[in-house]
Design a protein around this motif. Structure first.
Motif, PDB file in Angstrom:
ATOM      1  N   ALA A  25       0.829  -1.213   0.000  1.00 53.44           N
ATOM      2  CA  ALA A  25       0.000   0.000   0.000  1.00 53.44           C
ATOM      3  C   ALA A  25       0.857   1.254   0.000  1.00 53.44           C
ATOM      4  O   ALA A  25       1.838   1.342   0.740  1.00 53.44           O
ATOM      5  N   GLN A  26       0.493   2.203  -0.844  1.00 49.57           N
ATOM      6  CA  GLN A  26       1.167   3.502  -0.778  1.00 49.57           C
ATOM      7  C   GLN A  26       0.652   4.308   0.401  1.00 49.57           C
ATOM      8  O   GLN A  26       1.385   5.011   1.053  1.00 49.57           O
ATOM      9  N   ARG A  27      -0.676   4.187   0.618  1.00 53.89           N
ATOM     10  CA  ARG A  27      -1.260   4.952   1.724  1.00 53.89           C
ATOM     11  C   ARG A  27      -2.239   4.089   2.509  1.00 53.89           C
ATOM     12  O   ARG A  27      -2.788   3.129   1.990  1.00 53.89           O
ATOM     13  N   VAL A  28      -2.444   4.477   3.741  1.00 55.83           N
ATOM     14  CA  VAL A  28      -3.415   3.794   4.588  1.00 55.83           C
ATOM     15  C   VAL A  28      -4.470   4.817   5.018  1.00 55.83           C
ATOM     16  O   VAL A  28      -4.137   5.958   5.358  1.00 55.83           O
ATOM     17  N   VAL A  29      -5.726   4.388   4.940  1.00 48.34           N
ATOM     18  CA  VAL A  29      -6.828   5.238   5.392  1.00 48.34           C
ATOM     19  C   VAL A  29      -7.361   4.629   6.681  1.00 48.34           C
ATOM     20  O   VAL A  29      -7.603   3.421   6.746  1.00 48.34           O
ATOM     21  N   PHE A  30      -7.517   5.436   7.695  1.00 41.98           N
ATOM     22  CA  PHE A  30      -8.091   4.927   8.941  1.00 41.98           C
ATOM     23  C   PHE A  30      -9.471   5.535   9.142  1.00 41.98           C
ATOM     24  O   PHE A  30      -9.636   6.752   9.111  1.00 41.98           O
ATOM     25  N   MET A  31     -10.465   4.674   9.312  1.00 39.22           N
ATOM     26  CA  MET A  31     -11.842   5.150   9.515  1.00 39.22           C
ATOM     27  C   MET A  31     -12.322   4.820  10.903  1.00 39.22           C
ATOM     28  O   MET A  31     -11.989   3.781  11.465  1.00 39.22           O
ATOM     29  N   ASP A  32     -13.137   5.697  11.445  1.00 37.95           N
ATOM     30  CA  ASP A  32     -13.801   5.408  12.711  1.00 37.95           C
ATOM     31  C   ASP A  32     -15.068   6.253  12.779  1.00 37.95           C
ATOM     32  O   ASP A  32     -15.055   7.423  12.403  1.00 37.95           O
ATOM     33  N   GLY A  33     -16.135   5.638  13.219  1.00 40.24           N
ATOM     34  CA  GLY A  33     -17.391   6.370  13.401  1.00 40.24           C
ATOM     35  C   GLY A  33     -17.896   7.053  12.139  1.00 40.24           C
ATOM     36  O   GLY A  33     -18.479   8.126  12.195  1.00 40.24           O
ATOM     37  N   GLY A  34     -17.674   6.411  10.981  1.00 42.24           N
ATOM     38  CA  GLY A  34     -18.186   6.973   9.732  1.00 42.24           C
ATOM     39  C   GLY A  34     -17.331   8.080   9.153  1.00 42.24           C
ATOM     40  O   GLY A  34     -17.658   8.650   8.109  1.00 42.24           O
ATOM     41  N   MET A  35     -16.217   8.374   9.845  1.00 41.51           N
ATOM     42  CA  MET A  35     -15.357   9.445   9.331  1.00 41.51           C
ATOM     43  C   MET A  35     -13.992   8.893   8.935  1.00 41.51           C
ATOM     44  O   MET A  35     -13.498   7.944   9.558  1.00 41.51           O
ATOM     45  N   ILE A  36     -13.425   9.504   7.920  1.00 38.12           N
ATOM     46  CA  ILE A  36     -12.034   9.196   7.605  1.00 38.12           C
ATOM     47  C   ILE A  36     -11.189  10.012   8.576  1.00 38.12           C
ATOM     48  O   ILE A  36     -11.142  11.240   8.494  1.00 38.12           O
ATOM     49  N   GLN A  37     -10.566   9.315   9.524  1.00 36.24           N
ATOM     50  CA  GLN A  37      -9.833  10.011  10.585  1.00 36.24           C
ATOM     51  C   GLN A  37      -8.445  10.404  10.110  1.00 36.24           C
ATOM     52  O   GLN A  37      -7.874  11.382  10.579  1.00 36.24           O
ATOM     53  N   GLU A  38      -7.911   9.593   9.201  1.00 34.95           N
ATOM     54  CA  GLU A  38      -6.508   9.809   8.859  1.00 34.95           C
ATOM     55  C   GLU A  38      -6.208   9.160   7.519  1.00 34.95           C
ATOM     56  O   GLU A  38      -6.653   8.065   7.233  1.00 34.95           O
ATOM     57  N   ILE A  39      -5.472   9.898   6.697  1.00 28.83           N
ATOM     58  CA  ILE A  39      -4.935   9.308   5.463  1.00 28.83           C
ATOM     59  C   ILE A  39      -3.440   9.574   5.497  1.00 28.83           C
ATOM     60  O   ILE A  39      -3.032  10.736   5.530  1.00 28.83           O
ATOM     61  N   ALA A  40      -2.650   8.514   5.530  1.00 32.85           N
ATOM     62  CA  ALA A  40      -1.207   8.737   5.659  1.00 32.85           C
ATOM     63  C   ALA A  40      -0.431   7.787   4.772  1.00 32.85           C
ATOM     64  O   ALA A  40      -0.887   6.667   4.518  1.00 32.85           O
ATOM     65  N   PRO A  41       0.748   8.210   4.324  1.00 37.47           N
ATOM     66  CA  PRO A  41       1.627   7.275   3.618  1.00 37.47           C
ATOM     67  C   PRO A  41       1.903   6.084   4.543  1.00 37.47           C
ATOM     68  O   PRO A  41       2.035   6.274   5.759  1.00 37.47           O
ATOM     69  N   THR A  42       1.987   4.898   3.982  1.00 37.82           N
ATOM     70  CA  THR A  42       2.045   3.691   4.804  1.00 37.82           C
ATOM     71  C   THR A  42       3.098   3.733   5.917  1.00 37.82           C
ATOM     72  O   THR A  42       2.760   3.457   7.081  1.00 37.82           O
ATOM     73  N   PRO A  43       4.356   4.065   5.602  1.00 36.18           N
ATOM     74  CA  PRO A  43       5.350   4.050   6.686  1.00 36.18           C
ATOM     75  C   PRO A  43       4.987   5.016   7.803  1.00 36.18           C
ATOM     76  O   PRO A  43       5.127   4.694   8.986  1.00 36.18           O
ATOM     77  N   VAL A  44       4.467   6.179   7.425  1.00 35.70           N
ATOM     78  CA  VAL A  44       4.083   7.173   8.426  1.00 35.70           C
ATOM     79  C   VAL A  44       2.967   6.621   9.307  1.00 35.70           C
ATOM     80  O   VAL A  44       2.993   6.753  10.526  1.00 35.70           O
ATOM     81  N   PHE A  45       1.986   5.988   8.659  1.00 33.31           N
ATOM     82  CA  PHE A  45       0.855   5.467   9.430  1.00 33.31           C
ATOM     83  C   PHE A  45       1.318   4.468  10.484  1.00 33.31           C
ATOM     84  O   PHE A  45       0.859   4.483  11.611  1.00 33.31           O
ATOM     85  N   PHE A  46       2.245   3.599  10.102  1.00 29.36           N
ATOM     86  CA  PHE A  46       2.671   2.575  11.062  1.00 29.36           C
ATOM     87  C   PHE A  46       3.618   3.119  12.117  1.00 29.36           C
ATOM     88  O   PHE A  46       3.616   2.669  13.250  1.00 29.36           O
ATOM     89  N   GLU A  47       4.457   4.110  11.757  1.00 27.44           N
ATOM     90  CA  GLU A  47       5.425   4.605  12.727  1.00 27.44           C
ATOM     91  C   GLU A  47       4.827   5.648  13.651  1.00 27.44           C
ATOM     92  O   GLU A  47       5.028   5.596  14.859  1.00 27.44           O
ATOM     93  N   SER A  48       4.079   6.588  13.053  1.00 26.62           N
ATOM     94  CA  SER A  48       3.542   7.628  13.923  1.00 26.62           C
ATOM     95  C   SER A  48       2.183   8.100  13.446  1.00 26.62           C
ATOM     96  O   SER A  48       2.047   9.146  12.845  1.00 26.62           O
ATOM     97  N   PRO A  49       1.163   7.277  13.701  1.00 28.76           N
ATOM     98  CA  PRO A  49      -0.185   7.698  13.318  1.00 28.76           C
ATOM     99  C   PRO A  49      -0.555   8.957  14.101  1.00 28.76           C
ATOM    100  O   PRO A  49      -0.181   9.087  15.269  1.00 28.76           O
TER     101      PRO A  49
END
Ligand SMILES: Nc1ncnc2c1ncn2[C@@H]1O[C@H](COP(=O)(O)OP(=O)(O)O)[C@@H](O)[C@H]1O
Ligand SMILES: [Mg+2]
Lengths: 242, 217
Positions: free
Chosen positions: A203-227
């Motif tokens: 994956a180039q990017r990871v999208v994190f959803m919660d409660g019907g909202m897109i909480q975060e869209i981050a490049p994969t390494p960033v998402f795993f190291e420092s969401p």
């Protein structure tokens, strides 16, 4: 390739999607994760118009999915979708599952459809299972047939809704391998999954959803190291701990 | 009193004609009723309100009437409507077909409801139109799921063909009655009729059971 622009959707009084926006470039792989009930399935079903939105705009490859005058079957034929529970047609063999819509939707000849079907079954490692009915196949095999069935339509993009979460653990990798290969070949993909190994790999990017909202869209390494959001941190710690 | 086989043997050609009429009515009403019933079930599941209402009205109307009344009605009404007699056979065929359609429609509706949302979505996601999705994905699965019930309904229909005596047609039951009364041999004829019905319906239910076993697969 796929543009989701501020979509909102309600089930009655319950708002299942809240102002979600996401752009996926051609050839990009985006993984969508988040707790159960956060709206991930609903979001990707909106992309091919299986679920209508109440407001906002979605375009795929220039076609406006949310425009009421758009002929949805024509759009959907160009977007592959893979489901959690495979959804192969139980009254058709693996081969026939791959042929049906090539013939009825794309108007390919039987001969051409069959050739393409054999070629794709071969590609997912199931050349010898062509004449079996779905219930004679293992879960992993069924899901690979389902991926091949979607690919038989020559889609411009693929949507995956938790493709491995109904599988026994020993069958997960055979399905992920097919998906990794597809990603490496440059397919545009939105993948709802909790397989973080897969996310890291392709994956180039990871999208994190919660409660019907897109909480975060981050490049994969960033998402795993420092969401950046607390909820994503919590979610990651839970899912990576086992 | 002695059991008289001869009376049955003598009457066989006459009884066979009756049996053939019963089969004929059953076959036509089953095919026609299933086709019309499927159409009604599709209307009912289409979500288009006028179609839904029409299908509901149709089904409830025919299900609230005894079949014998429907047969009677068509015998008298159809000639009034088209201005010339159609004969008892055609009016019975129409009555049976329209009546059976109401029941087949409910069976097909249950069958369509048994097809999961996931299957419907899979068909749509591949680009099938609603109609194509019904034709190639939902209906084949609905018919499979409902096959035993469809055959059971056909057996009921076969038994119900005896009602055509009200428009002076001679099905198997009516033919048996005629011979029974004419020859004064009620026991022989009614026993024979019972055996024939039993064999045919038993064969039918064996067929259903083997279908069920094969479908567990
Ligand atoms: N057809 C529906 N009617 C009402 N509520 C629904 C429907 N489908 C999903 N929901 C609700 O919407 C929310 C999001 O569902 P879903 O998109 O399936 O979440 P996820 O895939 O992230 O687990 C859930 O709370 C679910 O109960
Ligand atoms: Mg889901």
């Amino acid at each position: 390739m796929i543009e989701i622009d501020s979509i909102n959707k309600w089930y009655g009084d319950f708002q299942v999607l809240k102002n979600c926006s996401l752009r996926v470039e051609k050839g990009e792989v985006v993984v969508v994760c988040g707790p159960s009930g956060s709206g991930k399935s609903t979001l990707i079903k909106c992309v091919n118009g299986l679920e209508p939105v109440d407001s906002g705009r979605i375009t795929v490859n220039g076609m406006v999915v949310t425009d009421p005058s758009t002929r949805l079957p024509k759009v959907r034929a160009q977007i592959g979708m893979v489901f959690q529970h495979f959804e192969l047609f139980p009254h058709k063999t693996a081969l026939e599952n791959l042929m049906l819509t090539q013939i009825k939707v794309l108007r390919r000849s039987r001969h051409e459809a069959e050739r393409k079907a054999h070629q794709l079954l071969e590609r997912v490692g199931l050349a010898d299972q062509a004449d079996k009915y779905p219930n004679a196949l293992s879960g992993g095999q069924q899901q690979r047939v389902a991926i091949a069935r979607a690919l038989a339509m020559d889609p411009v993009a693929m949507l995956f809704d938790e493709p491995t979460s109904a599988l026994d653990p020993e069958m997960i990798s055979e399905v992920l391998d097919v998906m990794v290969e597809l990603a490496r070949e440059g397919m545009t993909m939105i993948v709802v999954t909790h397989e973080m190994g897969f996310a890291r790999k392709v994956a180039q990017r990871v999208v994190f959803m919660d409660g019907g909202m897109i909480q975060e869209i981050a490049p994969t390494p960033v998402f795993f190291e420092s969401p950046s959001s607390e909820r994503a941190k919590l979610f990651l710690s839970k899912i990576l701990s086992h | 009193m002695r059991f008289d086989y001869q009376v049955i043997i003598d009457a066989l050609p006459f009884l066979l004609d009756g049996l053939l009429l019963s089969f004929y009515l059953t076959a036509i009403a089953m095919v026609g009723g299933l086709a019309l019933g499927t159409l009604l079930a599709l209307m009912r599941t289409s979500g288009k309100l006028p179609l839904v209402w029409f299908a509901k009205l149709y089904v409830n109307f025919f299900r609230s009437l005894p079949l014998i009344l429907v047969i009677f009605w068509f015998y008298f009404l159809v000639p009034l409507a088209i201005g010339r007699p159609v004969g008892s056979l055609y009016s019975a065929l129409i009555a049976f077909t329209l009546f059976e359609a109401a029941y087949y429609s409910e069976i097909m509706r249950a069958g369509l409801n048994s097809v999961s949302r996931g299957q419907i979505n899979a068909g749509l996601a591949l680009g099938l139109t609603w109609r194509q999705n019904m034709q190639y994905v939902a209906l084949p699965q609905a018919i499979r799921a409902m096959l035993p019930v469809l055959v059971t309904q056909a057996i009921i229909l076969f038994q119900d063909t005896s009602l055509v005596y009200v428009v002076a047609l001679r099905d198997f039951m009516t033919a048996s009655s005629i011979v029974a009364v004419r020859e004064g041999r009620l026991i022989e004829l009614y026993l024979f009729a019972a055996v024939v019905y039993f064999i045919i319906c038993f064969a039918g239910s064996m067929f259903v059971r083997s279908l069920q076993r094969r479908m567990v697969r």
